[in-house]
Each structure stands twice: as C-alpha cells, then as structure tokens.
Design an enzyme around this catalytic site. Structure first.
Site, PDB file in Angstrom:
ATOM      1  N   GLY A   1     -14.353 -24.476 -14.291  1.00 36.54           N
ATOM      2  CA  GLY A   1     -15.305 -23.940 -13.333  1.00 36.54           C
ATOM      3  C   GLY A   1     -14.739 -23.940 -11.929  1.00 36.54           C
ATOM      4  O   GLY A   1     -13.737 -24.600 -11.644  1.00 36.54           O
ATOM      5  N   CYS A   2     -15.363 -23.185 -11.042  1.00 33.05           N
ATOM      6  CA  CYS A   2     -14.862 -23.050  -9.677  1.00 33.05           C
ATOM      7  C   CYS A   2     -15.003 -24.360  -8.905  1.00 33.05           C
ATOM      8  O   CYS A   2     -14.046 -24.849  -8.302  1.00 33.05           O
ATOM      9  CB  CYS A   2     -15.601 -21.917  -8.959  1.00 33.05           C
ATOM     10  SG  CYS A   2     -17.403 -21.998  -9.061  1.00 33.05           S
ATOM     11  N   TYR A   3     -16.211 -24.922  -8.935  1.00 32.84           N
ATOM     12  CA  TYR A   3     -16.406 -26.189  -8.238  1.00 32.84           C
ATOM     13  C   TYR A   3     -15.523 -27.283  -8.830  1.00 32.84           C
ATOM     14  O   TYR A   3     -14.991 -28.128  -8.115  1.00 32.84           O
ATOM     15  CB  TYR A   3     -17.859 -26.649  -8.378  1.00 32.84           C
ATOM     16  CG  TYR A   3     -18.848 -25.977  -7.476  1.00 32.84           C
ATOM     17  CD1 TYR A   3     -18.700 -26.021  -6.084  1.00 32.84           C
ATOM     18  CD2 TYR A   3     -19.978 -25.352  -7.986  1.00 32.84           C
ATOM     19  CE1 TYR A   3     -19.649 -25.440  -5.252  1.00 32.84           C
ATOM     20  CE2 TYR A   3     -20.927 -24.774  -7.169  1.00 32.84           C
ATOM     21  CZ  TYR A   3     -20.765 -24.815  -5.793  1.00 32.84           C
ATOM     22  OH  TYR A   3     -21.710 -24.246  -4.968  1.00 32.84           O
ATOM     23  N   THR A   4     -15.404 -27.261 -10.161  1.00 31.48           N
ATOM     24  CA  THR A   4     -14.656 -28.333 -10.808  1.00 31.48           C
ATOM     25  C   THR A   4     -13.182 -28.267 -10.482  1.00 31.48           C
ATOM     26  O   THR A   4     -12.561 -29.283 -10.194  1.00 31.48           O
ATOM     27  CB  THR A   4     -14.851 -28.256 -12.334  1.00 31.48           C
ATOM     28  OG1 THR A   4     -14.778 -26.904 -12.749  1.00 31.48           O
ATOM     29  CG2 THR A   4     -16.202 -28.799 -12.715  1.00 31.48           C
TER      30      THR A   4
END
Lengths: 355, 355, 355, 355
Positions: free
Chosen positions: B149-152
C-alpha cells in the site's frame, strides 16, 4: 553527446531544462549557471535533483562557456543576452535564448514594450524565431534561436492555421489567456506568495503585456498583413499550465459549390489538420472536447480545438500547454534537437502526468 | 518485450501504470481492463493519453488475459483478485496485485480489518510482499506479488532501518501520515469534491485504517517481535504525495567505548545507510533537511530523514513519496523488473517534476 | 466605544484584526500602524478593505498611541514590544500582544528558544496569558495580555481537559500539527511562494519550533508537573487553518465500581464537557466526527474530539481552528471583550465560511 | 422578524443563505428544506453550522411552507419552482427563486436553452429580475423575484453602464468568464473531484452556456436593441469567485468641444459613477487596479474596472464577485431586504475574507 550549458539554471524554466536534458539520451549538462547561487550545490537549490545532479552552480560567463559546450541555453532576464552576445561567441556555439531579446525583429518595438535598450540589435536579423512547427527549416541552420514565450507559443499555435488560411478576421481577434503561477518565476515577491495567489484569480498587464507584440508579429507573418490583438493574461492558482481562449469573427469563404458563406466546422478542422496533422506535439482534439491544462501537464504537447457559433458568426479557439515545457524548456530542447540533427521528439516524447 | 495486462486501468493507480509502462523500453500494454468503461477508448477516459494510447477498454477476464500476456497488474477493489485467482492462472502468468488481497499473511487479520471474506487464502503463503528494497530476492522468483500500500510503503521504509537495528522502542511508535487526494481514488464521492477537499485538512480512519495491520506485520518481521502502532492518515489538499512523520523513543545502545546511552545521530544515519546506501530509489537526505512531497512528485523516489530530540529522548522520522508511483504503480513496475530480470530502474529512473 | 490601535496592521494577523474590529459594535480602529507602509492608504495594501477603510497607515509610535486609544494590539515581530514597553504606557492603555514577548514566564526559556534578549522582563510576571477559556478571570483585570500563539491555542485546548484530569500520561504526549500558509506571514520569501507551497507538504522546525515551550508551560500548569512534548509543525497548501493530532497513552483511573482501568470514552468526553460545555467558541464534536479545518474557517471556533485505541492504550486527540481568528486576531478581540466588559462573543459569533 | 424558509438548503447556495441569514438581525430561518437529507440534522450536512443550527432537514412542501413563513428561497434545480408554483402560494408568501425558472421573459428562449418545458409560464410576466442595482424599485413591490445567475450578475454589472450609455459597440462584445468550482454545485460528479479540478483549467459550455440568453436579455434592455454575445465560462481551481473579462470596441461619442472620437477614460469612469457611485455593494476600483476574486471573497461586493486600448480601439472591462454571495445567496438576501423594507445592506455589509 551534445554538451549543453545553461545560464539561469535555477529559475523555474532553467530547472525544467535540467529535468528534460537529464532524460535526453544524447545530451549532457556541463554548466549549471546561476548568478544567485554560485558555488552552491544545484541539488540544494532544487532538491528534486538530489542524487541526480552532483554539480555546483557556476557563474554566468558566456564567453568561457562558449568554449566548453555545443549549445548554450540562456534562461535569463530580458537584456542579459543582448548585453553579452558577440560574433565570436556565435561562431563557437549554438545559442537558444529563452528570454525575449531576439524574438522581435523591430528593435523599436522591443524597446518600447520592454523599456530597455537593446545592446546588440545586429543579431536580430539572423536570429530565428524558434517556434518549431512553423519555422522548422530555418531553425535547423541557425546559430541563434529565439525561443518563443509561453503565452505566445500557445496563442500563436492555437490561431495559426485559421489566420494562415484566411478563415478569420484578424481585426476582431481577442486572446484571453490564463496561466499557472510558475510563469511568474521564482523571485520572492509578495504578490506571488501562496496566500495571495491561492483561491484567487485576476487579470494583469491588461493591454500592455510584453507577449503582445510577439504574438502580433508572428500572426502578421501568417496573415500577410498587420495584425493587432488584445491579449489579456490572467494568473490562476495552479503551478503549471496555460490555457488560451481566442475569439474572432469568421470570414466568408467560397465553398466547393461556388457559393460564399462562413466556413463549416469541417473546413476549419481541415485547416488545423493541414498544418498540424503530422506534428508530434500538437494534438487536435476530437470535436467538442475542450483542452484542459491538466491533460498536457509535464509534457511537450499543445492541445487545440475550436467551437463555432452560428448566432454570432464567431469561432472560439482554445489551446493548452505546459508553460514550462512546450512554453519554455521543452520547446528549447525541441529546438536543440533540430539544431543538432537529433530526432525532434528525443527526450520529449513522454506522457503527461495525471492527476 | 514483456507483454502486460492491466485490470483496473482506469483508476488513478491504473492510469499511472499506463503512463509508466509507456516509458518502459521493454514492456508493452496489451490489455486495458476497465469494467466501468468497456469499449470506450482509453484516451477518452484519460485524455492525457490522447494520441499515445489508441486502445479501447476491455472487460476484466483474468483467465483469458492470462493466456495473452506475461504479467497482469490488478489495480482492483479489495476482494476481486482473491475471488478469481486460480492455480491455473498462476501457472501461466505472473501477477502483481495492487490491492490488499495478498499483503497480509494472517487471513483472520485481513478479514477483520477489511470486513470481507478472503476467497482464496491458499495463495497467501506463496505471495511475496513486494516491498522491493526489503524483499528483493524473494520477489525475483515469485508468481504472485502483493504490491504494498501507499501509506505502508512510506511508513515502513521510513522506520525499517531503526526497527531492524533495534534503535527505537517500537512500543512507542506513532505514525502520523498525510496524503494527497489521489489516494482516495477516482470514485465520485461528495467528500472528495474539489470544494470539500480544497482549503481543508482532516484526519480520517483514526485507529482503524486498513494499512495499520500491514505496517505492523512488516515492522514485526523487522523487529523480531510483535509491533503495534497508532497510524493516523490525513487528507491534504494536493493531488499526489504522502508524507509520514513518525515518533518513537530511542533505545539505549552500547557505544564504541562500551558505555550505554541513546544512539548518536551518526549511528542512526549509519543504520539508514546500511540498508539504503545502494538503493536507487531511496534518498537519505542531508542532515537537517526535511522531506517534502513536491521533491519526489511523479518519481519513484522515497526521501527519508530523521531528527533526534535530546530533551524527550525521541527520534522523529520523516519520509515522503509519490503515492501513485513508489506508493503504487512505480513500485509495481519495479516489481515487474525484478520478476523479469530487467534492470530494476528501467522505466522508473527519471527526475521528479518541480514545481 | 472602545478606541483601538493596531501596531502591525498590515501583516496577515493585523489584517484579520481589522476585519474583525470592523464588525464589532462597540469598537473602532483609530490607528493603523505599519512601519512598511507609512502614509499609504490601508485599503491599497489590503484591497478587500476598499471602501471600508479610508485611513492611511501610520508609524508605530507606541507612546503617542497610548494617549489616543483604550487598547493597543501589537501584531509585531518578536522583541518589538519588549523593547518599547514602559510602566507609563501600561498605566495609560491596555495592551494585547500578539507576539510571543510575554507568553513565557521564564525569561531564560524565552531567550533560548527565540534567540533574542528580552528587553523588559520586569513585565513578565504581571502579563496574563490570554487563553480566554483557561484564564478568563485573570484576563479581566490585566493591563498586559499575552495573546497565545496559533499552534499553542490549538494544541493546548485540545489536550487541556485530559491533562488537567490526569487521564493521559503526559510523558508520552506527541503533538503533530498542520498549518495553512498564512501562519508563515506576508513576508516575501521564496519558500512561501505559491509554486513552492502548492502541491507540497513538509514538516519544519522539527524539535525546535518556538511554540514548543509555550505549550509545555501551559500544560505543565494543568498537569501540576513538568511536561515535555514533541511538537512538529507541518506546512499545508491552504491559506488558513490549523489541525493538531495528539497522541498519548491513557492513564489508569479508578472507575465507579472501584476497579482500575483505562478511562472509558464516556469519561474522556465528560472531561471535555466539564471544561468546555459552556464555552461559546469550543465545540466538542459528536462521537466519531473528526475535526476539519474547513468547518471553522473564518470563525473563532475550536473544534475538538478524540478517539481511543484499546489495542495500544492510546488516545488520539484532534483539534482544529482558524489560525488567523481563534489562533490570533479572534482571540485577541475575545481578550479585548474580557478587558472591557463586553459580551465575550461580541464581534466574533458568526458562522464559519463553507466551502 | 422576517420568517424565512429555504427549499434546497443543502446545496452550496442554500448553505450560504443559511450563513447569511444567521447574521441578519431581523430574519430567522424556519424551514431547512432538503429532499436529499430529510430528517437529518442540518449541522450534520454542514458541520460549520454545528452548535449554530439545531434544526433537522425537512421535505420541500412549498404549499405547506407558504403558510408558515414570510418569504421562501428556492435554491432548487431548474424546473422545480415552475412545476409547483401557484397563484395561491404567491398570494400568501414572497418567493425569491435562485433557479433560472423566472429569469427569462421569453418562454421559448428558456425552453431552448434549458431543454425543459416551462410548467407555469403565466408567472413570467410578473416575475421581477432581481438584479438589485438595476431593478431596485420593481423588486420592492414584487411577489416573485427571479434571483440572477452568478455569471450573469457579474457579466451584466460589469458592462451595464457602458451599454446603457452607448459607449461600446455591443455587436463586438465578448465575455470571458472564470469561476470557482462551488458554482458547479455539491453533486458527486467525477469531473468535480479534487484531483480533476486541482492544477487544472478548462473552458466548458462554449457557445451554449445557459447564462448566455439571460445576459443577452438584460443587456438588450440596457442597449435598447438586441444584443448577442459570446459568453465562455471557465472552471478555475478555487472554491469561490467569479472573474469576468469583457472585450468590446468603443463607439465614437461627441466630446464637450463638439468633435467626435472614442470616449476618454474619464468619460467611461463617469459612466460607471453615474450608475454605481451610490451603490453600497459595487466598488469602482481606482484607475489601473484589476479586480481580484480574493478581494471580494465571502462578501456581497462586486468590484469593477476597465482599461482602454488606443491601439485596438477596444475597452477591456473586468468584474469580480463571490459567486455564492453576490452571485447567489447574498443577492437573494439583498432582494429580501428590498421586499420587506429592511436596510438594503442588513446582514450583508461585512468585510471580505483575506487571505
């Protein structure tokens, strides 16, 4: 490998030149000129270049630079190049000037609109106006290319086929232009602060913007007669992008059946295609689609289209480009490609960034 | 030439995949899958692709697609891939999944946070978590890559060296993340309208955002013990970019002279360099420089840095990336390069766009 | 009619003071002080005031002004007021200082964080910290009010009830703050240009922002013990608004049934209501609703709320205000109302602007 | 106390009406009509109104409402009011319609441009076009006020004095308008998502926008002859604000000395002053100052100015207003004030918000 030097590498247009030349397979930057940041690491000034550019900024010694590179880009304030250019320099290096110094043939017009004295008008005649799609052949052999302004590139390319083909009455031509704020440069001015520009829109330079005579000169060549326009730029709260909306009365033309009347949409579209169908960077949009600056962001494309209004007899022309790319650095690289026999699209043919 | 298919090509991540693959010298897109726009020209959905993509959108038939391409990117809603994936498909084609279906090893954790049943948990074990800098070797031989994921991606890469080296107390780790609005997707929702997002900022998904367990799982591997964090995403009025600010207490470490104490800045920096010095896409900024999303926009870079606070004994970690590139499509292409033996940077090593 | 003078009327906070005082039924501005624009029409500097303010800008003579007005607002750089304030002036006029000169009781702390010498520490003791909701009674009789900072107002009011009631472990308190760009002032700096701020986000002043000791001092009073925090401000591409997200471990409390455990959501909410239920300008949002800066824009409201996380034992506190209103000029007017016996909401109780 | 009902209270214009009426000393809202949010708390739909409005949203029963209030504002889709309006309702209550249903006298023009059948054309004749500065006297006695469109208010007021005085050739009039995105309403459409509007600019509705015939009708009254214009709206990445730039050839006029020639700047300015000098909400800017939308944000002001171009014989007219205030809700309240004998500025005379 084309060796390039940039004078004025730390302005927004200079920064974009660096970005584009880094992606060019056959060019390398040898000189990052910046009077304001001498000896500072370029990547400290533009941190997007961290790990990509290791060089430090150098002074703007055109003469010295001329001996080290094949081409010099001058992304400098008006008057700089005119004040330092010599025959000797031109004999040793190609120059692509992103300032206005050599765009206008009539020195008195230049001096009137820019309010400065032109220090080397002797090079005006040989300078080629670097609007690639119009002056391609002349550019190829030039020593000095006057890279067009951002507004002018968009304004001219949007109207050119109709002016050239005599489809509009140029006496009625009005150009309403809107630009992102990077066009105002990186100078620290209150009016360009985030809080002053954001959530705001205004016209500026009304009736007196310096791109006016440049537009008029080029459209006059196309029309074969003098063209005077009203050109009104507006500042828009976005970083990049220019949109022009142009208004003109259609001229009656002779139709295939011999009668006279206003040109049909097909005829107008055919005019665009006559001049642009083979152009890699000009996209004639499908009927009914209005150009949007976001669809060309970061790219060298110009999107154009039109809409006619039978009620008023006018045609509304629309064009969009990225002011830092096709409106400045991209066109400069396109000119470099022409000068050095590179494929015209080298380093420039990539997709716009969306969203 | 790697033949690629995209399922979900008309979301923002799918659109970015198209942009990046167009610039890849050794890949071509054979399938533009989009359930919402079947039979519509792709360039009518994303007009930045006008003249660049002539294809029409196709349905999302994974099975048929598996016979036509070498790799399939699924940029689809959660649950889609899990519901259609089969052993037969995996035998015929590589899959890089941009959804969360195979990111979390523990199916009960997935089902709890995503509130959907996982339809093919049998592939969870073999799926490789596609965080290239951490799992490079495992990715190379995978059939199924779970693209992070992007945040991750941003949260993990910013903290990883310090967690791995035991320099911070992971029980005190707090992650405050800020994202541009493209992370919310292209769905027509009132909360994502321009007038609702512009001139506004808010937290959302507080304590319950789905990227939390993904971050926790990966940091737990690095720590060798269970890590629980507070992860708070915020919506920012910009299109692209994620910035994370992470807070943790430093742990005492043994110094060279044998004494114990909080790690010095040099030691922390050395930890970053140990893991990232050779990474093409991770830039450890100079001391004192805070990452800014604009400096990585449009690129596959992650910029990281830190600041220690002797007063409180904490270290503040900061990371920035473009959520659509390194946070989604760029990392997916990086994974493709690893899968097919391409240079890892192919199609991805270009300068960020500024301004 | 309260006669008011403003020193520093042409900064953003000064401009907002003018806007608010124009709408106050019982106040009038007699002095528009601005060293930068002496003799220029105020409405030429802020054209929103065209036809509303006819005055010209005056110099910043505090002594002369003291004889002409009832209250002076100083929206000036740090150090200005401390360098000109005298006992004689304080005997003749009330002063509400929007700078930091009298916010911090310990002069050494002030001098350390602000890196300037304090020229009149003798007034520090009597100065009242003008956080109206906390120090209302003390403000009423004050001669000198230290109007709190924008970040501090938001940070303190968001955490105050929980700190005061001992519900959180202040040693674990972390404050992550996000601000619109008007907080950076109207000075012409490159970093605050539209193109640098727009589409960008960054942290700044990490571990060393000057609002840190101000927050710590006030929270220490509430806690009855020394509080040290990490406070990290971020710049957001919007004009107005501050959002704070605060993280802390909950402390075990004794429940009604005598057992000990983490406080329930009801108990935390009750703490907010204990201190804020009667406050006109603090809105405790409904459960689950996260504050958004847009919902308070242009108004004097502070919106607060919280979310607990049983997994980590933390509570996440959130607060939002308009940095120019409740974070500066609005609170200053609220203080003026307290000083002069006006209804506290006079001139301030209007709806936020949306969108 | 004027009792007001709002049908369509949860659109952006409806929300702005609520904001303005809350600040009106002699009006109170008795009915928050919203078909989409029946029974939901109004402050849950617009959280800026939290603690300010306790009411729930009601259905849109015009008949019932007519018996409960003194005035009804209809901020509804085109066609709604025309489909429910009756003589009986008009006998019991004043109606201020923010839709276009009663703005255009010629029902065939309405039906052609709006592509819907008009259900109650019998009220068209008596409806008064609520452009307060032009039709003030007629409005006072009206039962039904057609509140002008946002673009039209700005376009007409900017050109009116010059058209009325015969100073421009209306056959050459071109109106290029730019609007913030709140003008597009709160409907969840992909084209109005943040990521589609931000960093973007485009024209839309070229040659066919529905405000065109409204502008033409009103300017025709002023000119005493039929006026046809090209009106081109553009979408700008900002929440509020309309800017119009109008172009027209000046007409020769007789000068004081008896000769004929283009009107001087003084003569043009005198025309503006003749009609607007006493208007509270129209500000004729100082010579050379271009209107900016930010200077009127949140207020009921219209700022106008002009620039002549001797080279082309044209005058460029510019006007700016806040589309939700003077372009919608503010003008509606101004009309209410006229209808009920309130001071025309009541509830409306406050300073614009800057920045």
């Amino acid at each position: 490998m084309i060796k390039a030097g940039i004078i004025g590498a730390t302005g927004y247009a200079g920064g974009e030149l660096v970005r584009l030349l880094l992606g060019h397979r056959n060019a390398e930057i040898k000189w990052f000129g910046s009077r304001s940041y001498i000896d500072r690491k370029y990547a400290d000034v533009y941190r997007n270049m961290f790990c990509l550019v290791e060089d430090k900024c150098l002074d703007d010694n055109l003469k010295e630079l001329a001996g080290q590179v094949d081409v010099i880009f001058t992304a400098t304030p008006q008057g700089y190049l005119a004040s330092v250019l010599t025959e000797d320099i031109l004999n040793r290096v190609k120059i692509i000037d992103l300032s206005a110094d050599y765009r206008i043939k009539d020195v008195s017009v230049y001096e009137k609109w820019y309010q400065i004295e032109h220090k080397s008008p002797q090079f005006l005649e040989e300078a080629v106006y670097g609007l690639c799609e119009i002056n391609r052949d002349d550019i190829k052999g030039a020593r000095l290319v006057a890279n067009p302004g951002c507004y002018t590139t968009c304004s001219i390319l949007t109207a050119y086929p109709l002016v050239k083909e005599g489809l509009i009455d140029t006496d009625t031509l009005v150009i309403d232009a809107k630009s992102g704020t990077s066009g105002a440069g990186r100078g620290a001015k209150t009016v360009n602060l985030f809080c002053e520009v954001n959530e705001n829109m205004k016209a500026y330079g009304v009736t007196e913007h310096r791109h006016t005579p440049e537009i008029e000169e080029q459209l006059s060549y196309a029309a074969g007669r003098e063209v005077l326009v009203n050109f009104t730029p507006h500042l828009v709260p976005m970083n990049r992008g220019i949109l022009v909306t142009e208004y003109a009365k259609l001229r009656e033309v002779q139709r295939e059946d011999g009668t006279w009347g206003l040109p049909s949409d097909e005829r107008i579209r055919a005019a665009y295609e006559k001049y642009y169908a083979k152009e890699a960077f000009i996209r004639i949009l499908d009927q009914g689609v209005c150009p949007e600056t976001k669809w060309v962001e970061g790219s060298n494309f110009v999107d154009v289209n039109f809409k006619t209004d039978a009620r008023t007899g006018r045609v509304i022309l629309m064009g969009a480009l990225d002011n830092l790319v096709k409106g400045a650095a991209g066109q400069a690289v396109q000119n470099m490609n022409l000068l050095f026999g590179e494929p015209e699209t080298e380093g420039l043919f990539f997709a716009p960034l969306f969203p």
